[in-house]
Design a protein around this motif. Structure first.
Motif, PDB file in Angstrom:
ATOM      1  N   THR A 228      48.004 -14.217 -56.547  1.00 50.76           N
ATOM      2  CA  THR A 228      47.809 -13.027 -57.323  1.00 50.76           C
ATOM      3  C   THR A 228      48.952 -12.078 -56.864  1.00 50.76           C
ATOM      4  OG1 THR A 228      46.156 -11.258 -58.023  1.00 50.76           O
ATOM      5  CG2 THR A 228      45.852 -12.318 -55.687  1.00 50.76           C
ATOM      6  N   ALA A 229      49.539 -11.099 -57.901  1.00 46.60           N
ATOM      7  CA  ALA A 229      50.375 -10.244 -57.270  1.00 46.60           C
ATOM      8  C   ALA A 229      49.661  -8.822 -57.128  1.00 46.60           C
ATOM      9  CB  ALA A 229      51.530  -9.989 -58.470  1.00 46.60           C
ATOM     10  N   MET A 230      49.955  -8.101 -56.160  1.00 43.76           N
ATOM     11  CA  MET A 230      49.040  -7.007 -55.843  1.00 43.76           C
ATOM     12  C   MET A 230      49.811  -5.892 -56.544  1.00 43.76           C
ATOM     13  SD  MET A 230      46.471  -8.181 -54.838  1.00 43.76           S
ATOM     14  CE  MET A 230      45.684  -6.640 -53.921  1.00 43.76           C
ATOM     15  N   PRO A 231      49.565  -4.950 -56.989  1.00 41.61           N
ATOM     16  CA  PRO A 231      50.248  -3.828 -57.609  1.00 41.61           C
ATOM     17  C   PRO A 231      50.655  -2.840 -56.591  1.00 41.61           C
ATOM     18  CG  PRO A 231      47.935  -3.638 -58.555  1.00 41.61           C
ATOM     19  CD  PRO A 231      48.271  -4.919 -57.646  1.00 41.61           C
ATOM     20  N   GLN A 232      50.186  -2.687 -55.455  1.00 43.16           N
ATOM     21  CA  GLN A 232      50.323  -1.813 -54.374  1.00 43.16           C
ATOM     22  C   GLN A 232      51.734  -2.077 -53.927  1.00 43.16           C
ATOM     23  OE1 GLN A 232      47.835  -3.729 -54.837  1.00 43.16           O
ATOM     24  NE2 GLN A 232      46.038  -2.812 -53.796  1.00 43.16           N
ATOM     25  N   ASP A 233      52.044  -3.581 -53.650  1.00 46.38           N
ATOM     26  CA  ASP A 233      53.091  -3.603 -52.890  1.00 46.38           C
ATOM     27  C   ASP A 233      54.169  -4.806 -53.611  1.00 46.38           C
ATOM     28  OD1 ASP A 233      51.843  -6.327 -52.643  1.00 46.38           O
ATOM     29  OD2 ASP A 233      51.699  -5.910 -50.324  1.00 46.38           O
ATOM     30  N   GLY A 234      53.813  -5.135 -54.726  1.00 45.02           N
ATOM     31  CA  GLY A 234      54.445  -6.117 -55.619  1.00 45.02           C
ATOM     32  C   GLY A 234      54.748  -7.389 -55.101  1.00 45.02           C
ATOM     33  N   LYS A 235      54.098  -7.867 -53.953  1.00 47.81           N
ATOM     34  CA  LYS A 235      54.132  -9.093 -53.398  1.00 47.81           C
ATOM     35  C   LYS A 235      52.961 -10.063 -53.942  1.00 47.81           C
ATOM     36  CE  LYS A 235      56.191  -7.467 -49.001  1.00 47.81           C
ATOM     37  NZ  LYS A 235      55.898  -7.349 -47.886  1.00 47.81           N
ATOM     38  N   THR A 236      53.039 -11.275 -53.886  1.00 48.62           N
ATOM     39  CA  THR A 236      51.996 -12.210 -54.096  1.00 48.62           C
ATOM     40  C   THR A 236      51.080 -12.759 -52.887  1.00 48.62           C
ATOM     41  OG1 THR A 236      53.462 -13.225 -55.786  1.00 48.62           O
ATOM     42  CG2 THR A 236      51.797 -14.606 -55.337  1.00 48.62           C
ATOM     43  N   HIS A 237      49.778 -12.601 -53.217  1.00 49.62           N
ATOM     44  CA  HIS A 237      48.873 -12.667 -52.341  1.00 49.62           C
ATOM     45  C   HIS A 237      48.093 -14.053 -52.610  1.00 49.62           C
ATOM     46  CE1 HIS A 237      49.639  -9.128 -49.772  1.00 49.62           C
ATOM     47  NE2 HIS A 237      49.918  -8.573 -51.080  1.00 49.62           N
ATOM     48  N   GLU A 238      47.421 -14.519 -51.858  1.00 46.29           N
ATOM     49  CA  GLU A 238      46.415 -15.711 -52.065  1.00 46.29           C
ATOM     50  C   GLU A 238      44.938 -15.318 -52.189  1.00 46.29           C
ATOM     51  OE1 GLU A 238      46.691 -20.193 -51.147  1.00 46.29           O
ATOM     52  OE2 GLU A 238      45.544 -19.148 -49.308  1.00 46.29           O
ATOM     53  N   CYS A 239      44.156 -15.622 -53.095  1.00 45.37           N
ATOM     54  CA  CYS A 239      42.664 -15.192 -53.363  1.00 45.37           C
ATOM     55  C   CYS A 239      42.140 -16.563 -53.436  1.00 45.37           C
ATOM     56  CB  CYS A 239      42.562 -14.391 -54.548  1.00 45.37           C
ATOM     57  SG  CYS A 239      40.985 -14.111 -55.231  1.00 45.37           S
ATOM     58  N   LEU A 240      41.036 -16.788 -52.632  1.00 46.37           N
ATOM     59  CA  LEU A 240      40.233 -18.024 -52.709  1.00 46.37           C
ATOM     60  C   LEU A 240      39.018 -17.734 -53.422  1.00 46.37           C
ATOM     61  CD1 LEU A 240      40.783 -18.784 -49.017  1.00 46.37           C
ATOM     62  CD2 LEU A 240      42.199 -19.717 -50.838  1.00 46.37           C
ATOM     63  N   ILE A 241      38.869 -18.664 -54.361  1.00 47.20           N
ATOM     64  CA  ILE A 241      37.555 -18.343 -55.130  1.00 47.20           C
ATOM     65  C   ILE A 241      36.691 -19.562 -55.283  1.00 47.20           C
ATOM     66  CG2 ILE A 241      36.422 -17.778 -57.548  1.00 47.20           C
ATOM     67  CD1 ILE A 241      39.131 -16.246 -58.188  1.00 47.20           C
ATOM     68  N   PRO A 242      35.249 -19.653 -54.676  1.00 45.50           N
ATOM     69  CA  PRO A 242      34.477 -21.020 -54.718  1.00 45.50           C
ATOM     70  C   PRO A 242      34.605 -21.301 -56.133  1.00 45.50           C
ATOM     71  CG  PRO A 242      33.582 -19.030 -53.606  1.00 45.50           C
ATOM     72  CD  PRO A 242      34.711 -18.545 -54.002  1.00 45.50           C
ATOM     73  N   PHE A 243      34.700 -22.739 -56.174  1.00 44.28           N
ATOM     74  CA  PHE A 243      34.721 -23.446 -57.703  1.00 44.28           C
ATOM     75  C   PHE A 243      33.227 -23.664 -57.820  1.00 44.28           C
ATOM     76  CE2 PHE A 243      35.369 -26.819 -60.634  1.00 44.28           C
ATOM     77  CZ  PHE A 243      36.106 -25.965 -61.687  1.00 44.28           C
ATOM     78  N   VAL A 244      32.168 -22.893 -57.968  1.00 43.99           N
ATOM     79  CA  VAL A 244      30.693 -23.136 -58.261  1.00 43.99           C
ATOM     80  C   VAL A 244      30.518 -22.211 -59.384  1.00 43.99           C
ATOM     81  CG1 VAL A 244      30.141 -23.815 -55.877  1.00 43.99           C
ATOM     82  CG2 VAL A 244      30.202 -21.540 -56.641  1.00 43.99           C
ATOM     83  N   GLU A 245      29.192 -22.547 -60.146  1.00 41.61           N
ATOM     84  CA  GLU A 245      28.985 -22.072 -61.254  1.00 41.61           C
ATOM     85  C   GLU A 245      28.521 -20.579 -60.972  1.00 41.61           C
ATOM     86  OE1 GLU A 245      25.342 -22.640 -64.466  1.00 41.61           O
ATOM     87  OE2 GLU A 245      25.758 -24.017 -62.948  1.00 41.61           O
ATOM     88  N   GLN A 246      28.279 -20.320 -59.801  1.00 41.58           N
ATOM     89  CA  GLN A 246      27.874 -18.974 -59.568  1.00 41.58           C
ATOM     90  C   GLN A 246      29.150 -17.734 -60.040  1.00 41.58           C
ATOM     91  OE1 GLN A 246      26.663 -17.876 -55.683  1.00 41.58           O
ATOM     92  NE2 GLN A 246      26.649 -15.429 -56.029  1.00 41.58           N
ATOM     93  N   PHE A 247      30.480 -18.146 -59.658  1.00 43.90           N
ATOM     94  CA  PHE A 247      31.578 -17.630 -59.787  1.00 43.90           C
ATOM     95  C   PHE A 247      32.416 -18.114 -61.015  1.00 43.90           C
ATOM     96  CE2 PHE A 247      30.410 -17.377 -55.120  1.00 43.90           C
ATOM     97  CZ  PHE A 247      30.159 -16.063 -55.124  1.00 43.90           C
ATOM     98  N   VAL A 248      32.626 -19.408 -61.147  1.00 41.94           N
ATOM     99  CA  VAL A 248      33.292 -19.789 -62.315  1.00 41.94           C
ATOM    100  C   VAL A 248      32.432 -20.011 -63.575  1.00 41.94           C
ATOM    101  CG1 VAL A 248      34.848 -21.731 -63.213  1.00 41.94           C
ATOM    102  CG2 VAL A 248      35.053 -21.041 -60.699  1.00 41.94           C
ATOM    103  N   ARG A 249      32.935 -19.305 -64.399  1.00 42.33           N
ATOM    104  CA  ARG A 249      31.826 -19.216 -65.580  1.00 42.33           C
ATOM    105  C   ARG A 249      32.408 -20.096 -66.687  1.00 42.33           C
ATOM    106  NH1 ARG A 249      27.937 -15.426 -65.303  1.00 42.33           N
ATOM    107  NH2 ARG A 249      27.815 -15.104 -63.085  1.00 42.33           N
ATOM    108  N   THR A 250      33.870 -20.084 -67.043  1.00 44.71           N
ATOM    109  CA  THR A 250      34.274 -21.312 -68.110  1.00 44.71           C
ATOM    110  C   THR A 250      35.567 -21.526 -67.469  1.00 44.71           C
ATOM    111  OG1 THR A 250      35.265 -19.380 -69.230  1.00 44.71           O
ATOM    112  CG2 THR A 250      33.246 -19.871 -70.113  1.00 44.71           C
ATOM    113  N   VAL A 251      35.751 -22.847 -68.050  1.00 42.00           N
ATOM    114  CA  VAL A 251      37.162 -23.324 -67.872  1.00 42.00           C
ATOM    115  C   VAL A 251      37.743 -23.808 -69.215  1.00 42.00           C
ATOM    116  CG1 VAL A 251      38.505 -25.116 -66.758  1.00 42.00           C
ATOM    117  CG2 VAL A 251      36.821 -24.233 -65.235  1.00 42.00           C
ATOM    118  N   ASP A 252      38.630 -23.217 -69.766  1.00 43.85           N
ATOM    119  CA  ASP A 252      39.192 -23.591 -71.024  1.00 43.85           C
ATOM    120  C   ASP A 252      40.580 -24.282 -70.801  1.00 43.85           C
ATOM    121  OD1 ASP A 252      40.203 -23.616 -73.698  1.00 43.85           O
ATOM    122  OD2 ASP A 252      39.406 -21.805 -74.222  1.00 43.85           O
ATOM    123  N   GLN A 253      40.475 -25.463 -70.712  1.00 42.27           N
ATOM    124  CA  GLN A 253      41.727 -26.285 -70.531  1.00 42.27           C
ATOM    125  C   GLN A 253      42.798 -26.114 -71.685  1.00 42.27           C
ATOM    126  OE1 GLN A 253      39.912 -29.831 -68.998  1.00 42.27           O
ATOM    127  NE2 GLN A 253      41.677 -29.950 -67.478  1.00 42.27           N
TER     128      GLN A 253
END
Length: 162
Positions: free
Chosen positions: A124-149
């Motif tokens: 993810t690009a952070m608008p504050q510094d323009g650098k790319t950062h890594e975000c970790l998101i659990p791949f579970v139903e609670q957080f991942v709502r849809t996957v549209d390939q």
């Protein structure tokens, strides 16, 4: 390839799937080290969550250690079929990730398994510094709502400030 297994040229492989049947049953693998090439798998078996295999042309421990870091690939035609709510990790890499508010979080760059469940690695690009950062998101139903390939998009219940 994690490295050598034993002294007779076997290699230890970390599969990207809990079900490594395809890897165990396909005789021709592709290795990307030193360049992508076909390798005949002579024997393979499960070993504590990993796969250990004997490959044609890998005669000793030194040759097996030389393959450390190589990626093992097989033809997609050998992948087992999935149910509607299952995905191959390779198919998720490159998908755009947006949250329920329609904000873009980033792009899936990789996945990892923490033992309990897979985790999406999202660049993810952070608008504050323009650098790319890594975000970790659990791949579970609670957080991942849809996957549209087809739309190449994952919708998550996740804030942009996590």
């Amino acid at each position: 390839v994690l490295g050598a297994y034993g002294i007779q040229g076997w290699v230890r492989i970390k599969p990207y799937s809990a079900d490594a049947d395809a890897l165990l049953n396909v005789r021709t693998w592709w290795l990307d080290k030193p360049e992508i090439r076909d390798v005949e798998m002579m024997q393979a078996k499960s070993h504590g969550g990993d796969i250990v295999a004997r490959l044609m042309g890998v005669a000793d421990r030194s040759a097996a250690e030389g393959l450390k870091g190589a990626v093992v690939q097989i033809s997609r035609s050998y992948f087992p079929p999935l149910s509607d709510d299952e995905f191959y990790w390779v198919d998720l890499i490159g998908l755009e990730v947006d949250n329920l508010q329609g904000e873009r979080i980033g792009t899936v760059t990789d996945l990892m398994d923490n033992g309990a469940h897979p985790i999406l690695k999202v660049a993810t690009a952070m608008p504050q510094d323009g650098k790319t950062h890594e975000c970790l998101i659990p791949f579970v139903e609670q957080f991942v709502r849809t996957v549209d390939q087809a739309a190449r998009k994952i919708t998550v219940d996740w804030g942009t400030d996590y």
